[in-house]
Design a protein around this motif. Structure first.
Motif, PDB file in Angstrom:
ATOM      1  N   PHE A 204      24.461  13.818 -13.860  1.00  0.00           N
ATOM      2  CA  PHE A 204      24.167  12.676 -14.710  1.00  0.00           C
ATOM      3  C   PHE A 204      25.259  11.615 -14.662  1.00  0.00           C
TER       4      PHE A 204
ATOM      5  N   ARG B 246      25.287   9.538 -11.521  1.00  0.00           N
ATOM      6  CA  ARG B 246      24.116   8.661 -11.511  1.00  0.00           C
ATOM      7  C   ARG B 246      24.332   7.466 -12.418  1.00  0.00           C
ATOM      8  N   MET B 247      24.880   7.768 -13.598  1.00  0.00           N
ATOM      9  CA  MET B 247      25.175   6.707 -14.547  1.00  0.00           C
ATOM     10  C   MET B 247      26.121   5.678 -13.941  1.00  0.00           C
TER      11      MET B 247
ATOM     12  N   THR C   8      26.877  -1.866 -22.798  1.00  0.00           N
ATOM     13  CA  THR C   8      26.894  -1.236 -24.116  1.00  0.00           C
ATOM     14  C   THR C   8      25.935  -0.063 -24.171  1.00  0.00           C
ATOM     15  N   ALA C   9      24.724  -0.279 -23.665  1.00  0.00           N
ATOM     16  CA  ALA C   9      23.740   0.799 -23.701  1.00  0.00           C
ATOM     17  C   ALA C   9      24.233   1.978 -22.877  1.00  0.00           C
ATOM     18  N   ASN C  10      24.814   1.695 -21.710  1.00  0.00           N
ATOM     19  CA  ASN C  10      25.280   2.787 -20.866  1.00  0.00           C
ATOM     20  C   ASN C  10      26.430   3.531 -21.521  1.00  0.00           C
ATOM     21  N   HIS C  11      27.290   2.777 -22.172  1.00  0.00           N
ATOM     22  CA  HIS C  11      28.415   3.407 -22.867  1.00  0.00           C
ATOM     23  C   HIS C  11      27.900   4.349 -23.946  1.00  0.00           C
ATOM     24  N   ALA C  12      26.944   3.849 -24.732  1.00  0.00           N
ATOM     25  CA  ALA C  12      26.416   4.684 -25.807  1.00  0.00           C
ATOM     26  C   ALA C  12      25.750   5.929 -25.239  1.00  0.00           C
ATOM     27  N   LEU C  13      25.075   5.741 -24.111  1.00  0.00           N
ATOM     28  CA  LEU C  13      24.370   6.863 -23.480  1.00  0.00           C
ATOM     29  C   LEU C  13      25.353   7.932 -23.028  1.00  0.00           C
TER      30      LEU C  13
ATOM     31  N   LYS D 229      28.352   8.421 -24.083  1.00  0.00           N
ATOM     32  CA  LYS D 229      29.008   9.020 -25.234  1.00  0.00           C
ATOM     33  C   LYS D 229      28.108  10.086 -25.857  1.00  0.00           C
ATOM     34  N   ALA D 230      26.823   9.731 -25.960  1.00  0.00           N
ATOM     35  CA  ALA D 230      25.889  10.694 -26.538  1.00  0.00           C
ATOM     36  C   ALA D 230      25.806  11.930 -25.662  1.00  0.00           C
ATOM     37  N   ALA D 231      25.777  11.729 -24.345  1.00  0.00           N
ATOM     38  CA  ALA D 231      25.667  12.862 -23.436  1.00  0.00           C
ATOM     39  C   ALA D 231      26.879  13.761 -23.572  1.00  0.00           C
TER      40      ALA D 231
ATOM     41  N   HIS E 290      28.876  14.044 -26.153  1.00  0.00           N
ATOM     42  CA  HIS E 290      28.891  14.716 -27.446  1.00  0.00           C
ATOM     43  C   HIS E 290      27.952  15.898 -27.474  1.00  0.00           C
ATOM     44  N   SER E 291      26.842  15.762 -26.768  1.00  0.00           N
ATOM     45  CA  SER E 291      25.865  16.834 -26.855  1.00  0.00           C
ATOM     46  C   SER E 291      26.213  17.981 -25.922  1.00  0.00           C
TER      47      SER E 291
ATOM     48  N   LEU F  22      26.853  17.929 -22.483  1.00  0.00           N
ATOM     49  CA  LEU F  22      26.464  17.903 -21.074  1.00  0.00           C
ATOM     50  C   LEU F  22      27.729  17.807 -20.246  1.00  0.00           C
TER      51      LEU F  22
END
Lengths: 90, 105, 317
Positions: free
Chosen positions: B33, B36-37, B82-87, B89-91, B93-94, B96
């Motif tokens: 991931f 890819r990001m 911004t969206a990618n950063h948030a994504l 960060k979420a990944a 945290h969860s 991955l």
């Protein structure tokens, strides 16, 4: 020249779609959707120039906006919640 | 359109298209991931910037059109990273984990 | 097409939602190619944006995976295939796309296209058709949206337990400093753009529906990042419910005014000093009513759903 660019954008939309189908993890799908949205913005802007109707730029702007909001919404609702299971599936 | 501007527009459009395409290939082929990001976020921002600049050169002196293009560009410039950063960060945290190479022993 | 199949196949409702998002992006692309700018605009704002948002909120309420026991499956399959068969059968009788001899191109469309400029005086024919020639239909749609808002309110009203909500609703994205700042920068231009779409509908693609949705989307973005209770302080829910009714009232009273001055319901010609001028005013006011209703109903629905979500989270933890 515009047409060549449009073809390139279309092909990359297709590739992003494949990634969205394949997954494997949830975040890959979100990434692919986000990318698809950006490509759509570009595609609409280019199509507007190809057909000589720059009215389309309004739609492109809406797409950029909607794309951002939906990614934020997805993350807002699913960030710290029950996503563990689908990650372990990968 | 004169020769110089035509060439300039073509250069912007084609290089933008090239970046977008390589980004898409990267998203399809990279192993995990985070890579890819990386592929998607960098090429998306730069590529859309280039393509929109090309469009800006195409819109010969229609100010409303140019203003809208600049707005789209600014919007993508702000929201994309911004969206990618948030994504990411979420990944992270969860839980991955990035796929690492062979452990150095 | 393949997206639709994938949506049907997947058990993961979440992935299904996102694929529907892609699907509506794609269909808007088709509309753009077919030069239907206004339809693409609406699809972009409503289909890709708001419905995805609301579905996500619903998913948060109901859980992510589809329940596996589905006894009605076979009956549903039969019903759907019969309906689809009938639709395709009807499809056979339709004229080929773009056929100039099709009935729609014989009677209605030429009249709209040729007389719209002198009768309504709008550069964008779609707006004049939507708001003037088909004023009844648009009024009906607005009332439908209003009714939907009332239904959601009746089912999931949060007014009873507003105390609980204001304690329970947390600002969930507190740590995201970048997100907070970027959305602070972005929200004012979005609101401005919504107003532009609202009042520019006469000249380009746009109008009340789209503008209302964009306006609501900006406020929803704020609510998602800064938390629901902060938003409820800014945007009072009672005011929003009042506004939802006010939009319909504005639309209807335009009709009543023309009725009182001796014309048909929703005949805008009486509003100005000549007919074309009156049409302008009528469309402007009517679109404003539509915009207000759409925006506030969207917000009502979103607030209700997400206050439910926050309460659920609170009781689980």
């Amino acid at each position: 020249m515009i047409s060549a660019t449009i073809v390139a954008v279309l092909v990359s939309m297709l590739l992003a779609l494949v990634r969205a189908f394949m997954g494997p993890s949830f975040y890959d799908r979100v990434l692919a959707v986000n990318m698809f949205g950006t490509k759509t913005v570009l595609l609409i802007a280019l199509l507007g120039f190809l057909s000589g109707r720059p009215d389309f730029l309004d739609i492109a702007l809406i797409y950029a906006l909607i794309n951002f909001i939906s990614v934020i919404a997805i993350l807002r609702y699913f960030e710290y919640s029950n996503r563990k299971s689908s990650i372990q599936e990968t | 359109m004169e020769g110089f501007w035509f060439v300039l527009t073509s250069v912007f459009l084609i290089s933008g298209a090239f970046l977008i395409f390589t980004g898409a290939v990267g998203v399809l082929r990279f192993p995990d991931f985070y890579t890819r990001m990386h592929a998607s976020s960098l090429t998306d921002t730069m590529g859309s910037g280039l393509i929109l600049t090309g469009c800006l050169l195409l819109a010969d002196h229609e100010w409303l059109v140019m203003a809208k293009l600049v707005m789209i560009f600014l919007f993508l410039l702000l929201t994309g990273p911004t969206a990618n950063h948030a994504l990411v960060k979420a990944a992270l945290h969860s839980g991955l984990k990035p796929k690492l190479g062979a452990e150095p022993s | 097409m393949s997206v639709a199949i994938a949506v049907a196949r997947t058990r993961d409702l979440f992935a299904a939602t996102m694929l529907t998002g892609i699907y509506s992006l794609l269909s808007a692309g088709f509309f753009v190619v077919m030069d239907a700018v206004d339809v693409a605009f609406t699809e972009a704002a409503v289909g890709a944006g708001i419905s995805t948002l609301l579905m996500l909120t619903t998913l948060k309420l109901t859980g992510q995976y589809e329940s596996s026991s589905r006894p009605l499956q076979r009956i549903a399959l039969v019903v759907i295939s019969v309906t689809a068969g009938l639709l395709f059968y009807g499809f056979l009788d339709m004229p080929i796309f773009g056929d100039p001899a099709a009935p729609i191109h014989q009677h209605v469309a030429p009249r709209y296209i040729q007389h719209s400029a002198e009768e309504v005086g709008m550069p964008n024919i779609v707006t004049s058709v939507l708001a003037s020639y088909r004023g009844y239909d648009t009024f009906g749609e607005t009332v439908v949206i209003f009714t939907a808002g009332i239904g959601v309110l009746a089912l999931l009203s949060y007014v009873r337990s507003r105390e609980d909500v204001s304690q329970a609703a947390l600002a969930p994205m507190q740590p995201h400093i970048i997100l907070r700042i970027v959305s602070k920068i972005l929200i004012p231009p979005i609101l401005l753009f919504a107003l532009y779409v609202q009042f520019h509908g006469d000249y380009g693609p746009g109008g009340g529906f789209q503008a209302g949705v964009i306006f609501a989307a900006a406020i929803i973005l704020y609510a998602m990042i800064f938390g629901l209770d902060v938003t409820l302080k800014v945007v009072n829910p009672a005011v929003i419910q009042f506004l939802a009714a006010l939009g319909v009232l504005i639309y209807a009273s335009v009709g009543i005014v023309s009725l009182l001055s001796g014309h048909a319901f929703l005949d805008y010609s009486v509003l100005g000093h000549d007919a074309v001028h009156g049409q302008h005013w009528g469309i402007l006011i009517v679109e404003l009513g539509v915009g207000i209703t759409v925006a506030s109903v969207m917000l009502v629905i979103f607030f209700n759903f997400s206050s439910r979500v926050d309460k659920n989270q609170d009781s689980h933890s």
